[in-house]
Design an enzyme around this catalytic site. Structure first.
Site, PDB file in Angstrom:
ATOM      1  N   GLU A   1       2.168   1.664  -3.382  1.00 23.13           N
ATOM      2  CA  GLU A   1       1.123   2.161  -4.287  1.00 23.13           C
ATOM      3  C   GLU A   1       0.916   3.658  -4.063  1.00 23.13           C
ATOM      4  OE1 GLU A   1      -2.688   0.229  -3.871  1.00 23.13           O
ATOM      5  OE2 GLU A   1      -3.576   1.392  -5.513  1.00 23.13           O
TER       6      GLU A   1
ATOM      7  N   LYS B   1     -15.551 -10.574   6.508  1.00 21.06           N
ATOM      8  CA  LYS B   1     -14.441 -11.395   6.008  1.00 21.06           C
ATOM      9  C   LYS B   1     -14.953 -12.733   5.498  1.00 21.06           C
ATOM     10  CE  LYS B   1     -10.910  -8.664   7.178  1.00 21.06           C
ATOM     11  NZ  LYS B   1     -10.080  -8.014   6.151  1.00 21.06           N
TER      12      LYS B   1
ATOM     13  N   GLU C   1       0.831  -1.206   0.000  1.00 21.86           N
ATOM     14  CA  GLU C   1       0.000   0.000   0.000  1.00 21.86           C
ATOM     15  C   GLU C   1       0.866   1.257   0.000  1.00 21.86           C
ATOM     16  OE1 GLU C   1      -4.137  -0.615   1.687  1.00 21.86           O
ATOM     17  OE2 GLU C   1      -3.338   0.927   3.011  1.00 21.86           O
TER      18      GLU C   1
ATOM     19  N   GLU D   1     -16.130 -11.900   2.184  1.00 21.14           N
ATOM     20  CA  GLU D   1     -14.993 -11.546   1.342  1.00 21.14           C
ATOM     21  C   GLU D   1     -14.277 -12.787   0.815  1.00 21.14           C
ATOM     22  OE1 GLU D   1     -11.594 -10.041   3.385  1.00 21.14           O
ATOM     23  OE2 GLU D   1     -10.975  -8.739   1.739  1.00 21.14           O
TER      24      GLU D   1
ATOM     25  N   CYS E   1     -11.538  -2.482  13.760  1.00 22.78           N
ATOM     26  CA  CYS E   1     -11.762  -3.926  13.884  1.00 22.78           C
ATOM     27  C   CYS E   1     -12.007  -4.367  15.328  1.00 22.78           C
ATOM     28  CB  CYS E   1     -10.574  -4.686  13.327  1.00 22.78           C
ATOM     29  SG  CYS E   1     -10.264  -4.266  11.609  1.00 22.78           S
TER      30      CYS E   1
ATOM     31  N   GLU F   1     -13.219 -13.085  -7.306  1.00 29.42           N
ATOM     32  CA  GLU F   1     -11.877 -12.667  -7.720  1.00 29.42           C
ATOM     33  C   GLU F   1     -10.822 -13.011  -6.677  1.00 29.42           C
ATOM     34  OE1 GLU F   1     -14.393 -10.747  -6.933  1.00 29.42           O
ATOM     35  OE2 GLU F   1     -13.767  -8.982  -5.810  1.00 29.42           O
TER      36      GLU F   1
ATOM     37  N   SER G   1      -7.179   1.802  -2.828  1.00 21.73           N
ATOM     38  CA  SER G   1      -5.990   1.001  -3.124  1.00 21.73           C
ATOM     39  C   SER G   1      -6.442  -0.332  -3.696  1.00 21.73           C
ATOM     40  CB  SER G   1      -5.214   0.778  -1.827  1.00 21.73           C
ATOM     41  OG  SER G   1      -4.372  -0.339  -1.969  1.00 21.73           O
TER      42      SER G   1
ATOM     43  N   CYS H   1      -8.465  -2.514   3.343  1.00 17.67           N
ATOM     44  CA  CYS H   1      -8.370  -3.709   4.187  1.00 17.67           C
ATOM     45  C   CYS H   1      -9.718  -4.210   4.643  1.00 17.67           C
ATOM     46  CB  CYS H   1      -7.573  -3.415   5.458  1.00 17.67           C
ATOM     47  SG  CYS H   1      -6.031  -2.633   5.125  1.00 17.67           S
TER      48      CYS H   1
END
Lengths: 160, 597, 129, 581
Positions: free
Chosen positions: D289, D365, D286, D368, D510, D373, D326, D306
């Protein structure tokens, strides 16, 4: 042409109405009234369209539609039979009239006959208590209805 | 130009006919003819004049003389004295109890003062679609007066002094409500007219909007001036198309006349009104729910405080009054607060409109001074019980109200008294019940309404009322227990004590009041498995009286479930296990041989 | 047409009142006022055809001295539709349960001839401010 | 602040006039039970619909009982909280709720952590219920990978609605219908998987009953562990180690990293790794980037990616801004990708037999890990996601006495981590970690003061300007999707300019995730977890991600360049515009 066909034109009419509103804040119920006037009822497709027009979550629109008994999510029959269930009508036998009507048409209040001809609604007070019990078909009022008269009232509308 | 110079009106209502009014009319006609005045005097039989207690009644026009308790034999004297000589028959005039003087002019009679029209003053007299007719009866004069002659503070003082209280049900003093909204500083304030009349059996607000819409518009502008609001909404049921139609016309005309909009009457005060439609939710009569509905949300009430006067529509100070309350405002301003507070009872001033319906002869809208007795409304104005049945109870206040028994018929009606006897003023529904009505079933009817209309937000209303309704259903089906009765009472009390809004807090009233006054009827359902009024089908049975049955088979032929057996000319019998209690046999029997127990 | 001041409003009211008084005193032709209760309840009970029939009857009889007015509800639900006939200077007469035919009869007999129509009159037992 | 004097149960108290009766009583240590009430303090999540009618008290001079949660105190108010009338009303409200609630407590998901169950016990609701009748029944919704809706257990406290609509502004939930039929539901009763739900799980976090719980993967994970053919590796997110102790009645904020590692190993996982490794890796990518965009005129601000709930949120709600986040995968997904390639290769394990289990504070999550992908050829980066609560349950099932477990260590090489990765668990942590690296890379100097206090705290939207060389880097931080929306809308309108923004869907980050032990409305718990996160960071010998030697070794041996081709293939992803419904 089918009465409830969700044509492009109808959506455009609704879009134009929303565009004409001076303020969109708080306009949801007014827009739903208009949508129901245009489409006859408020299927999911229309509710979603309203949600997008007003930039509201669909759940919000659905929550409102399902709260108010005026909004119909199912298409109504060609003729809507309202049985007044106000107290004045109730004590003068509206319940019996409603039961008779339900038996005659084979559907319950809030439902529509399979042929799409009639819907029955139990209504809270037409305000014609002097005529109790009252039955209203497509806005036409029948007062002091006696058991047994229902079939002939229905027949009137079957022939039309 | 009229061919008759005089009319004798003889009341032919049910009450008067019972006391021989028909004979009286015949005698009068005969006397007129004998006097050779058949071409000049017309005898007319009319519908009920009310005041049945004093019938038969004769009214002489154009003199406007009113005779009471007239007997057929009095015809001669009326014609010879009054018609021929123009001398009223003194002894037939009405004497008010306790007063010595006889009253001739019917307008002077206390009976005709039983109904005083303030809110309904223009209904039925002016054309609601023509603003000029309203202006010709002093319309918008009150608005003009406050704008040019009074400060908002002085107006608030006047309103408080008048003693006007909210006619929507709660009875909160209107002046105080306005004052609260006036005191809260804000860049924007709102006036809302609550026209979401939803009580089954009450339609006075609709009548006012259909008959006199401008009086509401005028009063809203006055409230705007008092509170500092420049924007008004009328929240009206979509089920009232005619009222909406007339309101739209009225608002348009008022705007065009410069009586709504910018700079009204050149005073710099601006106020405009918009219509918002309800969509079929009774709870939206509750002011916080109504506000959420105007905001385009579900009509769920929120906790008060904060009251709308502090934080209402779009969280701005908002004043919500109902239609009837507003309709009272212009006359109060024009006639003064003293005039208004001279009418009514000590704590409840002015008049109240009731929608009198049910088992009463003269169903209708009546507007009476507060403090009048229920008996006077039902028996004098209402003409008594239909079909000569026995009065059982009167239900006031709609689903929030209770059932009042005969023992309280002489209670003077005001907010406090009705609450004290377990009912409510509510919006003014008044349903008369007779001996054929089952009180358990009536309570169940109202509970079903409340369950249907509960917004579902708070536990006591959402679940509690559902449980009350289930218990009542059990009782009407003959499956109730004495424990159920205890639970009804206890749960009803707790719902009143804990529900979030006015709807929930009053919803057990029909149950609690009927339990209080008609306990025996509940016990009969539970213990004897019997419905004394013969309404609850599950508890009814049809029997053949062997002595009356001639064995004609009429009943057997109409029975839809073939549960009647018996041969021709022999006594028939009903199989109770198969009978569906439709009552067809009883209707078919010409010999009174089938009874319902 | 906006009304600019309270004075203007007052003079408009006075003018409108005078118009009615002129009518009431019979100084102009249109002096009989027939009011038909046309609120939802009245209409539900059939007031519209009554109104139409009465106007039609008056036209057929060429009565030029009568004004027909649609009004709100007078409260006599038990006797809807209701029709009130007001002759200038006389006590107004209220008819109840009026059918189209009865409406025509009221025009023929009462409005035209000043004769009251049997059995249809009802009381109007209230006072108005 | 004006003060008023009130009496509660015959004792006088002086309290600020804006207090509710409930606030005054709590301060006076007078217990009034509540159910629908919720006030997460600094997190600004407040539910005061006053719908349950449990907190009713008697106020002298008032006709009916008052809901203490929604009634403000007034001067001279006399309150009684424990009269028979109030207690009976309270109990009746609970009894009524129970009369429309399945009585399957023993086998219920929320057994022992259900607010309604506790309330019924505390109020002495015993034996037969007084009121019985119709029960509302609905089809369960198990359509998503994350959230299990069983509305038979819903008591209509409407907390989920408040979280979804007001706090998170996702808006998929609304009360629907009315009266006894009222239910909280997505539009048209559609399954959650078809809505724009972000699966942040905040509705689950505040649900007092088992109407909303997670879709559990616990059984599948046990099966994998017990399958001799499978090589099962587990990784644990930073926020788990500061909350797991609560499952075993430890003080919130207790750091249990070592005991957790021991427990996982004893349960039979083949390798016990740390998502922190993935977090350090994320920072490398990151930060690279960010510098790349900065130096090549790329689109700024760069948004952290994230948080899968946040990702789904902008895919639905900000389709026009899909190019600003990102492209980095989230740490556990990066970890999974590396485990199944680099690690598998290195230790000669068939990646098809490898099962990667993530223990996360998060419900999103779960969703996710099933995104197409993020599932490689024939295998997923991550196979199963467990929540902190599910891990607690596995430990209990195993019968370990958690408090007595020895302090274990993570396995290597995917177990090494720095302090920078630990702070991923708290709001502001990711951007702080990225700054620590970006600063040194951009300036070539050593960063002495590694703690950026301006980025910490619970303020919904925070911003700071950090001087990196000659450049004033403007940083924005938002936690809670409602705050994220505000920030994004301001960016869309061009009102604010940032270089980099961190967004976490859950209030507090989190540590306040939807998969954490239930906080039961006590926001202090979240603060204590946050403090523990920063404590753990402070105690680490290395506090910058680029100091993670194993991560550096990974690039040298396997990935090659930072932000290079192989890194792109394995560690980056892309986003999809999704329907707003």
């Amino acid at each position: 042409m089918c009465k409830n066909a969700l044509t492009e034109e109808k959506f455009r009419e609704l879009d134009a109405y929303v565009a004409s509103l001076p303020e969109r804040k708080g306009a949801l119920i007014a827009v739903l009234h208009k949508a129901q006037e245009i489409f006859g009822y408020l299927p999911e497709e229309v509710q979603l369209h309203v949600a997008r027009l007003l930039d509201l979550p669909a759940a919000n629109v659905y929550g409102v539609v399902s709260f108010y008994s005026f909004f119909a999510e199912e298409p109504r029959g060609d003729h809507v039979i309202n049985v007044c269930m106000g107290t004045a009508c109730f004590v003068r036998g509206a319940e019996i009239i409603l039961k008779e009507l339900e038996a005659d048409l084979g559907i319950k209040a809030g439902q529509t006959t399979p042929d799409g001809l009639f819907s029955i609604d139990a209504l809270r007070c037409v305000g014609a208590c002097g005529l109790a019990p009252v039955v209203m078909v497509d806005g036409k009022v029948y007062g002091r209805v006696k058991p047994g008269e229902i079939s002939s009232i229905i027949k009137e509308f079957m022939e039309v | 130009m009229s061919t008759y110079r005089m009319h004798l009106l003889v009341c032919g209502g049910t009450g008067c006919q019972a006391s021989d009014s028909r004979q009286l009319a015949d005698n009068l006609q005969a006397q007129v003819l004998m006097a050779g005045m058949g071409k000049e005097v017309q005898v007319v039989t009319t519908g009920c004049f009310g005041f049945c207690e004093k019938g038969p009644i004769v009214k002489v026009l154009p003199d406007n003389i009113f005779y009471v308790e007239v007997k057929p034999a009095d015809a001669e004297e009326i014609v010879s004295e009054h018609v021929l000589k123009g001398r009223p028959v003194n002894r037939l005039l009405y004497v008010e109890p306790g007063m010595k003087e006889r009253i001739a002019e019917h307008r002077e009679m206390p009976f005709y003062k039983k109904q005083l029209r303030i809110a309904l003053r223009n209904c039925g007299f002016i054309d609601p679609e023509d603003i000029n007719e309203y202006i010709s009866v002093d319309g918008y004069q009150a608005l003009g007066k406050v704008l040019t002659e009074m400060t908002p503070d002085a107006l608030l003082v006047l309103m408080k002094k008048s003693g006007l209280r909210g006619r929507g049900g709660g009875g909160f003093p209107t002046g105080l409500k306005w004052e609260a909204a006036a005191r809260n500083k804000s860049d924007k304030k709102y006036i809302i007219c609550n026209a979401d009349e939803g009580d089954p059996g009450a339609f006075m607000d609709r009548s006012i909007l259909e008959g006199d819409p401008h009086s509401v518009l005028e009063a809203m502008a006055i409230a705007g001036y008092a509170t500092g609001a420049d924007c008004g909404y009328i929240y009206i049921r979509a089920e009232y198309p005619l009222a909406i139609h007339r309101l739209v016309i009225a608002i348009g005309q008022a705007r065009q006349a410069g009586l709504l909009g910018e700079n009204i009457l050149g005073t710099g005060f601006s106020f405009d009104i918009e219509i918002k439609y309800g969509a079929g939710a009774f709870v939206c009569g509750e002011e916080t729910a109504l506000i959420h509905s105007i905001e385009g949300e579900r009509g769920e009430p929120t906790n008060k405080p904060p009251f709308p006067a502090e934080s209402g529509l779009w969280e701005k100070p908002t004043c919500v009054n109902n239609v009837e309350t507003f309709a009272n405002v212009p006359p109060i301003i024009l006639n003064g607060p003293e005039w208004f507070s001279s009418i009514g009872s000590e704590k409840s001033k002015g008049t109240k409109v009731f929608a009198l319906a049910g088992k009463v002869n003269n169903v209708g809208l009546v507007e009476v001074p507060m403090g009048i007795k229920l008996r006077e409304i039902i028996f004098d104005i209402g003409g008594g019980i239909k079909d000569g049945k026995k009065f059982k109870s009167v239900q006031t206040g709609g689903p929030s109200g209770g059932c009042i028994p005969a023992e309280h018929l002489d209670t003077p009606i005001d907010y406090e008294n009705l609450t004290r006897i377990g009912s409510m003023m509510g919006s003014g529904g008044m349903i008369v019940l007779d001996e054929d009505d089952c009180m358990v079933n009536v309570a169940k009817f109202y509970l079903e309404f409340t369950c249907d209309e509960s917004c579902g937000k708070c536990t006591p209303c959402r679940v509690g009322n559902k449980r009350l309704h289930e218990i009542l259903t059990r009782i009407t089906e003959g499956k109730g227990t004495m424990k159920d009765l205890d639970n009804l009472k206890e749960l009803g009390g707790i719902i009143k004590d804990t529900a979030l809004c006015g709807l929930g807090q009053t919803s057990p009233n029909p149950v609690l009041s009927t339990m209080k006054y008609f306990w025996d009827e509940y016990v009969a359902h539970v213990v004897d498995k019997r419905c004394p009024a013969g309404v609850c089908t599950a508890l009814l049975s049809y029997y053949v009286l062997p002595d009356n049955c001639i064995g004609c088979t009429a009943c057997r032929r109409v029975c839809p479930v073939s549960c009647i057996s018996g041969e021709v000319k022999k006594v028939h019998e009903i199989d109770q296990t198969k009978c569906i209690k439709c009552g067809a046999c009883q209707k078919a029997c010409k010999f009174g041989a089938i009874v319902r127990k | 047409m906006g009304i600019k001041s309270l004075d203007e409003l007052k003079s408009l009211r006075d003018k409108l009142k005078t118009d009615i008084n002129i009518r009431a005193s019979g100084e102009i032709d249109s002096n009989i006022r027939v009011v038909v209760g046309m609120a939802t309840c009245g209409i539900a009970a059939g007031a519209r055809p009554v109104f139409t029939a009465m106007v039609d009857e008056a036209r057929m009889l060429e009565l030029g001295n009568v004004t027909f007015v649609q009004s709100g509800c007078m409260g006599a639900c038990h006797s809807e539709p209701t029709v009130e006939v007001r002759f200038p200077g006389l006590e107004p007469i209220l008819y109840g349960n009026v059918t189209a035919e009865a409406g025509r009869e009221i025009v023929r007999r009462h409005v035209r001839n000043g004769e009251l129509v049997q059995n249809l009159i009802i009381g109007r037992p209230f006072e108005t401010v | 602040m004006r003060l008023v004097t009130i009496r509660i149960n015959n004792t006088e108290y002086t309290v600020p006039e804006h207090y509710t009766i409930l606030e005054a009583a709590r301060e006076a240590k007078v217990n009034i039970p509540t159910l629908c009430h919720m006030d997460l303090g600094d997190l600004k999540a407040v539910n005061h619909v006053a719908s349950c009618r449990v907190c009713m008290v008697e106020v002298e001079g008032r006709r009916n009982l008052a809901p203490s949660c929604a009634t403000k105190v007034t001067d001279g108010m006399t309150i009684h909280t424990n009269t028979p009338r109030a207690v009976k009303a309270r109990r009746t409200s609970v009894e009524l709720l129970l009369s429309d609630h399945p009585a399957d407590c023993l086998i219920c998901e929320k057994n022992r952590s259900c607010d309604l169950q506790k309330l019924a016990a505390d109020l002495g609701v015993r034996g037969n219920l007084k009121y019985k009748g119709a029960m509302s029944t609905y089809r369960e919704d198990i359509s998503s990978k994350s959230i299990h809706r069983n509305l038979d257990k819903c008591i209509l406290c409407r907390r989920c609605e408040t979280m979804c609509n007001e706090v998170q502004t996702v808006g998929i939930l609304s009360a629907v219908d009315r009266g006894f039929e009222t239910v909280v539901s997505p539009a048209f009763g559609m399954p959650m998987s078809e809505t724009m739900c972000t699966f942040c799980g905040q509705c689950v976090a505040v649900c007092p009953t088992a109407a909303l719980t997670e879709i559990s993967s616990l059984r599948q994970v046990w099966e994998a562990i017990n399958d001799p053919d499978k090589f099962v590796v587990v990784q644990t997110a930073p926020a788990v180690r500061v909350a797991l102790g609560e499952e075993f009645d430890m003080e919130p904020g207790t750091i249990v990293t070592g005991k957790m590692a021991s427990a996982l190993r004893m349960m039979g996982f083949d390798r016990v790794f740390d998502t922190d490794f993935g977090a350090d890796l994320t920072i490398i990518e990151e930060a690279s980037e960010f510098i790349h965009r900065l130096q090549h005129g790329g689109r700024l601000p760069i948004l952290t990616s994230c948080c899968p709930a946040w990702v789904k949120f902008f895919e639905h709600q900000f389709q026009d801004l899909l190019d600003i986040p990102s492209t980095c995968k989230s740490p556990h997904e990066m970890f999974g990708a590396i485990a199944k390639t680099y690690y598998a290769e290195k230790f000669n394990i068939d990646p098809k037999k490898m099962v990667v289990v993530s223990v996360m504070p998060c419900l999103a999550k779960k969703y996710e890990s099933a995104r197409p992908e993020l599932t490689g050829e024939g295998f997923s980066n991550v196979d199963y996601v467990l929540t902190t609560r599910e891990l607690g349950m596995m430990i209990r099932e195993s019968g370990f006495n958690f408090a007595d477990l020895e302090e274990g260590e993570f396995d290597n090489p995917l177990g090494e981590s720095t302090g920078a990765s630990v702070i991923f668990g708290a709001t502001g942590g990711v951007i702080e970690a990225a700054l620590r690296t970006a600063y040194e890379w951009l300036t070539g100097e050593t960063l002495e003061q590694v703690e950026f206090h301006a980025l910490r705290g619970l303020e919904g939207i925070r911003e700071a300007t950090v001087k990196i060389g000659d450049l004033d880097v403007k940083i924005g931080v938002a936690h809670g999707l409602g705050n994220a929306r505000k920030l994004l809308e301001a960016i869309r309108r061009g009102e604010v300019n940032y270089h980099a923004i961190e967004i976490m869907a859950c209030p507090g980050g989190c540590v306040g995730g939807g998969g954490q032990p239930y906080h039961h409305g006590d926001a202090e718990i979240i603060k204590k977890r946050t403090a523990a996160i920063y404590r753990e960071d402070a105690g680490k010998p290395k506090r910058k991600s680029h100091e993670n030697l194993q991560v550096m070794k990974l690039y040298k041996e396997f990935l090659g360049e930072f932000y290079g081709e192989k890194a792109h293939e394995l560690l980056h992803t892309h986003y999809t515009a999704r329907e707003k419904i």
